[in-house]
Design a protein around this motif. Structure first.
Motif, PDB file in Angstrom:
ATOM      1  N   SER A 123       7.956 -13.316 -12.706  1.00 38.33           N
ATOM      2  CA  SER A 123       6.502 -12.337 -12.901  1.00 38.33           C
ATOM      3  C   SER A 123       6.596 -11.817 -14.505  1.00 38.33           C
ATOM      4  CB  SER A 123       6.630 -11.520 -11.983  1.00 38.33           C
ATOM      5  OG  SER A 123       7.821 -10.560 -11.936  1.00 38.33           O
ATOM      6  N   GLY A 124       7.885 -11.627 -15.199  1.00 40.29           N
ATOM      7  CA  GLY A 124       7.787 -11.055 -16.181  1.00 40.29           C
ATOM      8  C   GLY A 124       7.677  -9.647 -16.249  1.00 40.29           C
ATOM      9  N   VAL A 125       8.082  -9.005 -14.842  1.00 37.34           N
ATOM     10  CA  VAL A 125       8.112  -7.669 -14.843  1.00 37.34           C
ATOM     11  C   VAL A 125       9.468  -7.099 -14.634  1.00 37.34           C
ATOM     12  CG1 VAL A 125       7.342  -5.805 -13.001  1.00 37.34           C
ATOM     13  CG2 VAL A 125       5.740  -7.854 -13.425  1.00 37.34           C
ATOM     14  N   LYS A 126       9.605  -6.103 -15.336  1.00 38.92           N
ATOM     15  CA  LYS A 126      10.915  -5.403 -15.315  1.00 38.92           C
ATOM     16  C   LYS A 126      11.458  -5.010 -13.914  1.00 38.92           C
ATOM     17  CE  LYS A 126      10.547  -3.100 -19.706  1.00 38.92           C
ATOM     18  NZ  LYS A 126      10.743  -1.775 -20.370  1.00 38.92           N
ATOM     19  N   MET A 127      12.672  -5.394 -13.505  1.00 36.21           N
ATOM     20  CA  MET A 127      13.280  -5.241 -12.218  1.00 36.21           C
ATOM     21  C   MET A 127      13.046  -3.653 -11.766  1.00 36.21           C
ATOM     22  SD  MET A 127      14.866  -6.394  -9.687  1.00 36.21           S
ATOM     23  CE  MET A 127      16.171  -7.455 -10.055  1.00 36.21           C
ATOM     24  N   GLU A 128      13.237  -2.655 -12.834  1.00 41.07           N
ATOM     25  CA  GLU A 128      13.044  -1.314 -12.279  1.00 41.07           C
ATOM     26  C   GLU A 128      11.601  -1.160 -11.870  1.00 41.07           C
ATOM     27  OE1 GLU A 128      12.067   2.374 -15.179  1.00 41.07           O
ATOM     28  OE2 GLU A 128      14.289   1.855 -15.380  1.00 41.07           O
ATOM     29  N   THR A 129      10.635  -1.847 -12.322  1.00 45.39           N
ATOM     30  CA  THR A 129       9.456  -1.468 -11.843  1.00 45.39           C
ATOM     31  C   THR A 129       9.006  -2.160 -10.690  1.00 45.39           C
ATOM     32  OG1 THR A 129       8.211  -1.557 -14.255  1.00 45.39           O
ATOM     33  CG2 THR A 129       6.768  -2.173 -12.407  1.00 45.39           C
ATOM     34  N   LEU A 130       9.692  -3.325 -10.477  1.00 42.35           N
ATOM     35  CA  LEU A 130       9.616  -4.228  -9.037  1.00 42.35           C
ATOM     36  C   LEU A 130      10.414  -3.288  -8.144  1.00 42.35           C
ATOM     37  CD1 LEU A 130      10.265  -7.895 -10.148  1.00 42.35           C
ATOM     38  CD2 LEU A 130       8.145  -6.766  -9.513  1.00 42.35           C
ATOM     39  N   GLN A 131      11.448  -2.622  -8.330  1.00 40.71           N
ATOM     40  CA  GLN A 131      12.120  -1.826  -7.357  1.00 40.71           C
ATOM     41  C   GLN A 131      11.295  -0.451  -6.996  1.00 40.71           C
ATOM     42  OE1 GLN A 131      15.777  -1.598  -9.460  1.00 40.71           O
ATOM     43  NE2 GLN A 131      16.824  -3.000  -8.272  1.00 40.71           N
ATOM     44  N   ARG A 132      10.665  -0.227  -7.836  1.00 37.42           N
ATOM     45  CA  ARG A 132       9.924   0.964  -7.707  1.00 37.42           C
ATOM     46  C   ARG A 132       8.735   0.836  -6.889  1.00 37.42           C
ATOM     47  NH1 ARG A 132       7.120   5.084 -12.218  1.00 37.42           N
ATOM     48  NH2 ARG A 132       6.174   6.605 -10.861  1.00 37.42           N
ATOM     49  N   GLY A 133       8.041  -0.639  -7.062  1.00 33.83           N
ATOM     50  CA  GLY A 133       6.975  -0.794  -6.565  1.00 33.83           C
ATOM     51  C   GLY A 133       7.152  -1.178  -4.728  1.00 33.83           C
ATOM     52  N   GLY A 142      -3.271   8.464  -1.721  1.00 34.53           N
ATOM     53  CA  GLY A 142      -2.941   9.604  -2.578  1.00 34.53           C
ATOM     54  C   GLY A 142      -1.583   9.055  -3.583  1.00 34.53           C
ATOM     55  N   ILE A 143      -1.606   7.721  -3.819  1.00 32.84           N
ATOM     56  CA  ILE A 143      -0.520   7.323  -4.636  1.00 32.84           C
ATOM     57  C   ILE A 143      -0.731   7.576  -6.117  1.00 32.84           C
ATOM     58  CG2 ILE A 143       0.677   5.363  -5.193  1.00 32.84           C
ATOM     59  CD1 ILE A 143       0.467   4.153  -2.292  1.00 32.84           C
ATOM     60  N   SER A 144       0.273   7.854  -6.793  1.00 31.24           N
ATOM     61  CA  SER A 144      -0.105   8.145  -8.287  1.00 31.24           C
ATOM     62  C   SER A 144      -0.339   6.966  -8.949  1.00 31.24           C
ATOM     63  CB  SER A 144       1.263   8.753  -8.886  1.00 31.24           C
ATOM     64  OG  SER A 144       2.209   7.746  -8.849  1.00 31.24           O
ATOM     65  N   ALA A 145      -0.800   7.142 -10.289  1.00 34.89           N
ATOM     66  CA  ALA A 145      -1.502   5.962 -10.842  1.00 34.89           C
ATOM     67  C   ALA A 145      -0.045   5.009 -11.217  1.00 34.89           C
ATOM     68  CB  ALA A 145      -2.113   6.347 -12.131  1.00 34.89           C
ATOM     69  N   ALA A 146       0.943   5.605 -11.534  1.00 39.02           N
ATOM     70  CA  ALA A 146       2.280   4.972 -12.057  1.00 39.02           C
ATOM     71  C   ALA A 146       2.799   4.127 -10.678  1.00 39.02           C
ATOM     72  CB  ALA A 146       3.273   6.034 -12.392  1.00 39.02           C
ATOM     73  N   ASP A 147       2.492   4.936  -9.531  1.00 42.06           N
ATOM     74  CA  ASP A 147       3.203   4.138  -8.443  1.00 42.06           C
ATOM     75  C   ASP A 147       2.232   3.123  -8.115  1.00 42.06           C
ATOM     76  OD1 ASP A 147       5.412   5.528  -8.323  1.00 42.06           O
ATOM     77  OD2 ASP A 147       4.728   6.877  -6.621  1.00 42.06           O
ATOM     78  N   GLU A 148       0.941   3.296  -8.313  1.00 46.49           N
ATOM     79  CA  GLU A 148       0.058   2.141  -7.890  1.00 46.49           C
ATOM     80  C   GLU A 148       0.148   1.017  -8.794  1.00 46.49           C
ATOM     81  OE1 GLU A 148      -4.697   0.981  -8.704  1.00 46.49           O
ATOM     82  OE2 GLU A 148      -4.223   3.145  -8.514  1.00 46.49           O
ATOM     83  N   LYS A 149       0.655   1.295 -10.131  1.00 43.38           N
ATOM     84  CA  LYS A 149       0.982   0.069 -11.149  1.00 43.38           C
ATOM     85  C   LYS A 149       2.209  -0.400 -10.412  1.00 43.38           C
ATOM     86  CE  LYS A 149       1.257  -0.821 -15.787  1.00 43.38           C
ATOM     87  NZ  LYS A 149       1.404  -0.231 -17.262  1.00 43.38           N
ATOM     88  N   ALA A 150       3.169   0.069 -10.302  1.00 45.65           N
ATOM     89  CA  ALA A 150       4.246  -0.509  -9.770  1.00 45.65           C
ATOM     90  C   ALA A 150       4.274  -1.315  -8.437  1.00 45.65           C
ATOM     91  CB  ALA A 150       5.470   0.587  -9.742  1.00 45.65           C
ATOM     92  N   LEU A 151       3.384  -0.728  -7.598  1.00 46.47           N
ATOM     93  CA  LEU A 151       3.079  -1.253  -6.130  1.00 46.47           C
ATOM     94  C   LEU A 151       2.616  -2.772  -6.528  1.00 46.47           C
ATOM     95  CD1 LEU A 151       3.117  -1.334  -3.098  1.00 46.47           C
ATOM     96  CD2 LEU A 151       0.877  -0.073  -3.421  1.00 46.47           C
ATOM     97  N   ALA A 152       1.688  -2.411  -7.289  1.00 44.84           N
ATOM     98  CA  ALA A 152       0.618  -3.763  -7.675  1.00 44.84           C
ATOM     99  C   ALA A 152       1.597  -4.937  -8.446  1.00 44.84           C
ATOM    100  CB  ALA A 152      -0.652  -3.503  -8.633  1.00 44.84           C
ATOM    101  N   ALA A 153       2.389  -4.579  -9.030  1.00 42.23           N
ATOM    102  CA  ALA A 153       3.394  -5.357  -9.957  1.00 42.23           C
ATOM    103  C   ALA A 153       4.234  -6.003  -8.914  1.00 42.23           C
ATOM    104  CB  ALA A 153       4.118  -4.771 -10.942  1.00 42.23           C
TER     105      ALA A 153
END
Length: 99
Positions: free
Chosen positions: A34-44, A81-92
């Protein structure tokens, strides 16, 4: 005799039980693909597990197209009510896991 009669329906029920699906945990292959950092995927993934099942049954990432996740996630994140940062990680995470 009576005990053996009870075993048959129980075995039939067990055979008919649906298998519980679980969303894939992020791994190096998912991150690389996906080209997405592991940290972002784990958060999502964490957001997915903790938030998405609060209002409805978890939907498996692969059951929705990647393009549809981009439409679905913003509305659901706003409702939850998910934060923008969490929304971005979730989508990723969802689009990476939908592969």
């Amino acid at each position: 005799m009576k005990k053996s009669l009870l075993i048959v329906p129980l075995l039939l029920l067990a055979a008919c039980a649906t298998q519980v699906k679980t969303a894939p945990a992020p791994d190096a292959a998912m991150s690389q693909r996906s080209g997405v950092k592991m940290e972002t995927l784990q958060r999502g993934h964490t957001v997915y597990l903790s938030q998405c099942g609060r209002c409805h049954q978890h939907i498996m990432p692969a059951d929705v197209t990647k393009s549809d996740w981009h439409v679905v996630v913003p509305g659901m994140a706003w409702n939850a009510g998910i934060s923008a940062a969490d929304e971005k990680a979730l989508a990723a995470y969802l689009t990476a896991a939908a592969h």
